[in-house]
Design a protein around this motif. Sequence first.
Motif, PDB file in Angstrom:
ATOM      1  N   ALA A 139       0.845  -1.195   0.000  1.00 24.99           N
ATOM      2  CA  ALA A 139       0.000   0.000   0.000  1.00 24.99           C
ATOM      3  C   ALA A 139       0.881   1.246   0.000  1.00 24.99           C
ATOM      4  O   ALA A 139       0.609   2.220  -0.703  1.00 24.99           O
ATOM      5  CB  ALA A 139      -0.929   0.004   1.211  1.00 24.99           C
ATOM      6  N   CYS A 142       2.391   1.797  -3.440  1.00 26.78           N
ATOM      7  CA  CYS A 142       1.368   2.360  -4.331  1.00 26.78           C
ATOM      8  C   CYS A 142       1.143   3.836  -4.027  1.00 26.78           C
ATOM      9  O   CYS A 142       1.034   4.662  -4.926  1.00 26.78           O
ATOM     10  CB  CYS A 142       0.059   1.593  -4.174  1.00 26.78           C
ATOM     11  N   ALA A 143       1.090   4.172  -2.747  1.00 22.60           N
ATOM     12  CA  ALA A 143       0.795   5.556  -2.373  1.00 22.60           C
ATOM     13  C   ALA A 143       1.953   6.496  -2.712  1.00 22.60           C
ATOM     14  O   ALA A 143       1.725   7.605  -3.182  1.00 22.60           O
ATOM     15  CB  ALA A 143       0.466   5.637  -0.883  1.00 22.60           C
ATOM     16  N   TYR A 144       3.182   6.062  -2.479  1.00 17.84           N
ATOM     17  CA  TYR A 144       4.320   6.991  -2.570  1.00 17.84           C
ATOM     18  C   TYR A 144       5.232   6.750  -3.766  1.00 17.84           C
ATOM     19  O   TYR A 144       6.172   7.497  -3.985  1.00 17.84           O
ATOM     20  CB  TYR A 144       5.126   6.960  -1.260  1.00 17.84           C
ATOM     21  N   GLY A 145       4.948   5.697  -4.536  1.00 17.52           N
ATOM     22  CA  GLY A 145       5.747   5.440  -5.736  1.00 17.52           C
ATOM     23  C   GLY A 145       5.411   6.441  -6.827  1.00 17.52           C
ATOM     24  O   GLY A 145       4.389   7.127  -6.762  1.00 17.52           O
ATOM     25  N   SER A 151       3.335   2.283  -9.805  1.00 15.43           N
ATOM     26  CA  SER A 151       2.487   2.238  -8.596  1.00 15.43           C
ATOM     27  C   SER A 151       1.323   1.251  -8.732  1.00 15.43           C
ATOM     28  O   SER A 151       0.954   0.592  -7.771  1.00 15.43           O
ATOM     29  CB  SER A 151       1.945   3.642  -8.271  1.00 15.43           C
ATOM     30  N   ILE A 155      -0.950  -1.866  -5.836  1.00 21.24           N
ATOM     31  CA  ILE A 155      -2.250  -1.983  -5.154  1.00 21.24           C
ATOM     32  C   ILE A 155      -2.787  -3.399  -5.382  1.00 21.24           C
ATOM     33  O   ILE A 155      -3.386  -4.000  -4.482  1.00 21.24           O
ATOM     34  CB  ILE A 155      -3.270  -0.893  -5.587  1.00 21.24           C
TER      35      ILE A 155
ATOM     36  N   TYR B 111      -8.659   8.863 -10.063  1.00 20.46           N
ATOM     37  CA  TYR B 111      -7.290   8.377  -9.894  1.00 20.46           C
ATOM     38  C   TYR B 111      -6.662   8.914  -8.607  1.00 20.46           C
ATOM     39  O   TYR B 111      -6.024   8.171  -7.852  1.00 20.46           O
ATOM     40  CB  TYR B 111      -6.416   8.736 -11.108  1.00 20.46           C
ATOM     41  N   HIS B 114      -7.857   7.063  -5.765  1.00 25.17           N
ATOM     42  CA  HIS B 114      -7.148   5.772  -5.661  1.00 25.17           C
ATOM     43  C   HIS B 114      -5.846   5.924  -4.858  1.00 25.17           C
ATOM     44  O   HIS B 114      -5.589   5.177  -3.905  1.00 25.17           O
ATOM     45  CB  HIS B 114      -6.885   5.244  -7.076  1.00 25.17           C
ATOM     46  N   ARG B 115      -5.054   6.937  -5.198  1.00 24.02           N
ATOM     47  CA  ARG B 115      -3.778   7.116  -4.494  1.00 24.02           C
ATOM     48  C   ARG B 115      -4.022   7.592  -3.065  1.00 24.02           C
ATOM     49  O   ARG B 115      -3.312   7.206  -2.131  1.00 24.02           O
ATOM     50  CB  ARG B 115      -2.890   8.105  -5.270  1.00 24.02           C
ATOM     51  N   ALA B 118      -4.954   4.746  -0.887  1.00 25.69           N
ATOM     52  CA  ALA B 118      -3.795   3.887  -0.613  1.00 25.69           C
ATOM     53  C   ALA B 118      -2.991   4.489   0.541  1.00 25.69           C
ATOM     54  O   ALA B 118      -2.538   3.783   1.450  1.00 25.69           O
ATOM     55  CB  ALA B 118      -2.927   3.743  -1.866  1.00 25.69           C
ATOM     56  N   HIS B 119      -2.832   5.803   0.501  1.00 27.60           N
ATOM     57  CA  HIS B 119      -2.116   6.533   1.557  1.00 27.60           C
ATOM     58  C   HIS B 119      -2.844   6.384   2.902  1.00 27.60           C
ATOM     59  O   HIS B 119      -2.241   5.977   3.899  1.00 27.60           O
ATOM     60  CB  HIS B 119      -2.011   7.990   1.114  1.00 27.60           C
ATOM     61  N   ARG B 122      -2.641   2.908   4.228  1.00 24.10           N
ATOM     62  CA  ARG B 122      -1.349   2.569   4.807  1.00 24.10           C
ATOM     63  C   ARG B 122      -1.181   3.175   6.197  1.00 24.10           C
ATOM     64  O   ARG B 122      -0.521   2.602   7.062  1.00 24.10           O
ATOM     65  CB  ARG B 122      -0.212   3.044   3.890  1.00 24.10           C
ATOM     66  N   LEU B 134      -8.155   0.436   1.735  1.00 25.02           N
ATOM     67  CA  LEU B 134      -7.412  -0.161   0.623  1.00 25.02           C
ATOM     68  C   LEU B 134      -8.352  -0.747  -0.419  1.00 25.02           C
ATOM     69  O   LEU B 134      -8.097  -0.676  -1.624  1.00 25.02           O
ATOM     70  CB  LEU B 134      -6.435  -1.230   1.130  1.00 25.02           C
ATOM     71  N   LEU B 138      -8.540   0.351  -4.403  1.00 20.52           N
ATOM     72  CA  LEU B 138      -8.634  -0.554  -5.550  1.00 20.52           C
ATOM     73  C   LEU B 138      -9.870  -0.232  -6.398  1.00 20.52           C
ATOM     74  O   LEU B 138      -9.801  -0.189  -7.623  1.00 20.52           O
ATOM     75  CB  LEU B 138      -8.673  -1.996  -5.026  1.00 20.52           C
TER      76      LEU B 138
END
Lengths: 331, 517
Positions: A139, A142-145, A151, A155, B111, B114-115, B118-119, B122, B134, B138
């Motif tokens: 995760a 995916c978030a920071y790549g 990225s 996920i 999009y 989505h990010r 994810a943040h 995490r 999460l 997705l």
Amino acid sequence: MHIDLQTVSIKPLRHTFDNIARRIGADKPATRYQEGTLDMQQTANFHYRPTWDPDHDIYDASRSAIKMADWYAFKDPRQFYYGAYTLARAKQQDTAEANFDFVESRGMAANLPESVRDTVLKLLIPLRHVAWGSNMNNAAICAYGYGTGFSQPHIFHSMDQLGIAQYITRVGLLLGSVEVLDDAKKSWVEDDTWQGLRRLVEDSMVVQDPFELFVVQNVVLDGLLYPLVYETIIDDVLSAQGGTSVAMLTQFMTDWFAETKKWADATVKIAAAESAENKEILAKWIGEWRDRAAAALLPVARIALGDRTDELMGEVVQQFNARMTKAGVAV
Amino acid sequence: MDMQVAKKKLGLKERYAVMTRGLDWTPSYQKMEDIYPYMAYEGIKIHDWDKWEDPFRLTMDAYWKYQSEKERKLYSVLDAYIQSNGHLNVTDARYLNTVKLFVSGISPLEYVAHRGFAHAGRQFPGPGPRVACLMQSLDEIRHAQTQIHAVSNYNKYYNGMHDFHHAHDRVWFLSVPKSFFDDAITAGPFEFMVAIGFSFEYVLTNLLFVPFVSGAAYNGDMGTMTFGFSAQSDEARHMTLGLEVIKFILQQDPANVPIVQRWIDKWTWRGYRVLTLVAMMMDYMLPKRTMSWKEAWEVYFEQNGGALFKDLARYGITIPKCTEHIALEKDHLSHQAWGTFYNYAAATNFHTWMPDADEMEWLSAKYPESYDKYYRPRMEFWREEAAKGNRFYNKTLPMLCQTCQIPLVFTEPGDPTKICYREVDYKEDKYHFCSDHCKKIFEDEPEKYVQAWMPVHQIYQGNCFPEGTDPTVEGFDPLAAVMKYYHLEFGRDNLDFEGSEDQKNFAEWRGQATKNA
Ligand SMILES: [Fe+2]
Ligand SMILES: [Fe+2]
């Protein structure tokens, strides 16, 4: 009113979006993977810096020591966009479900040799926590790549690892009950056998560089763990001791690793081929983390392998080194 | 099934708990605050993550199975739609501009969602909310991709969408939705959840997604309609997550209440300002209307939202004060917005036009208090001028609101004859605002909002011309240079619908299908 327009033949003005045409070199029909991946992440004119990381932009290639002229050099050989990904996993899930049904309906879990059952409980069940750690690390990647080419697969990987943690949980419930899970967690948190690995997993959770984290988790740790546990111990050693049904219950993991390592290799290869600097950084990360991971896995492997631990672990490491050399990083 | 087996079966709730929360452990080799570094700085206090109630219980095996079935259906409908040139079945070619607005303004936000999830997924130390976030992360990449795949075929035949990613990062009005999501993802994880999970997904989604999807259905756009319906069950999960987040935070500590209240106030207003684009889409851009913006606001916010805030009153949350302002604007918003886009149609990636006589009748009927009195006269004037060959294009750049980035075109609440201006002096500079609410948002976090990439300022500073442009040469045409920077083709992507290539092509292609050559 609906008009059937199938018979109309009209000439399109263009065949794909301009950004895709620029990347594939011509205005020609593009795949759904390409249109769903390339340039998806915003790249310019961000309005504010993250209050949680004011030193970086929202998406920022400088979060990693790996430098790429173009982060869309990373392509997923599986061409996974969401639709292709879920279809692939649903198919594997069907197989997994059939395997669980097969084992359950024939009472095969109850008939496992005691030693095999014992090994599974001691060795496999605590690994649900390692998968959970991987869910978290992926995760983060995916978030920071940077760039969707890099990225996006993370996920998918993150959710795959949650799925794997849940499959292992189901094996535990099949062989016993919730106590089995509790005992395994107790070992994970307290037993000496597991502390090296738990330390490694917790240390990985504070790795800031998303590419390094990819290397630690998906290349190194999984690159040793899966061949060791699923291929060597479950598919070979336990099967030979009457535990073929265990291999059926973990088929998802075996297939999953065979599939995902192609993507991981491709990713390492592309980064290494980019520059001598990248290659050097990768060699350093891979070498250091490999030594740590191999040492942490040794007492875990001993649960199942006893006297043969050093020998078989050595083989796993050798195979891993060969894999990396093939991907362009000699370690 | 015998009793022995039945006894071993866990209940759904317990089973889900061992499948998620049971996976977590308390770390000891690294400190909690190093593993979860962003948990404290927003001031939200969480005492017990275990109090989290899972809003839905979906394990990955069920997720894959369920979602893949939806994907299979969605793509087969889409393929059939493309195969049969379904785009020629839309009501009329003006409708396509809605698709352009959607793909350049909204899909890129999916999009970012989505990010962002994810943040958040995490960063939360609680396994329950982490898994839920999460899963949403997705889902959101699904939304971005299915939308682009649905629009892909439109792009082959019509203008304005061919470089929508590039446009989203640059075109002046697209900085409104972009800055909204940039604002959310750069906020802390808790504020992100209140902004997107609650305010956006729970409170406002019916005003964003539903109008586009039902607009598509009314106007024969099967492609958009299909992904919209396919996303509905995802949205249902997202909405329950948004509501659970807010209740959980509020229950954890009374000190959280004022922080959350400020965020709800802020994000309701921020979200509403983005909905300006939806309001004008509903009232002006859909050839076949679904309902008016005003009706939508009344049904989806005033009625449904009212009930929600009544429910939240027990936690000490009150309905955002900005809703009084919004109520005063509902008779005016879409007309003022469409008037603005009509003015600036030389610098957009979609076409604008003046409503015809029937459409003006519809507007009068839907807006009896305002349309005939304030907006019909100017629109009739513009229409007459265009008929005489004087289609008006405004080439003077407008002043923008520092927070929402919309040009200062809205009127004073309660006085539709006077433009609303607010300003703040901060450090060396003066900042302008469209409203008291945008001004307050700035004053709460000036160091954040002074960073905004303001499209008009950037143009004036010379940052929106292609590389190597020399603006000092004689005859330099700044608009042409800006359009090049946007990757928009003058005369094809912009200007009035009347006389556009889209209009001509659509008429010709549809003619092939319905008439004998
Ligand atoms: Fe979405
Ligand atoms: Fe504003």
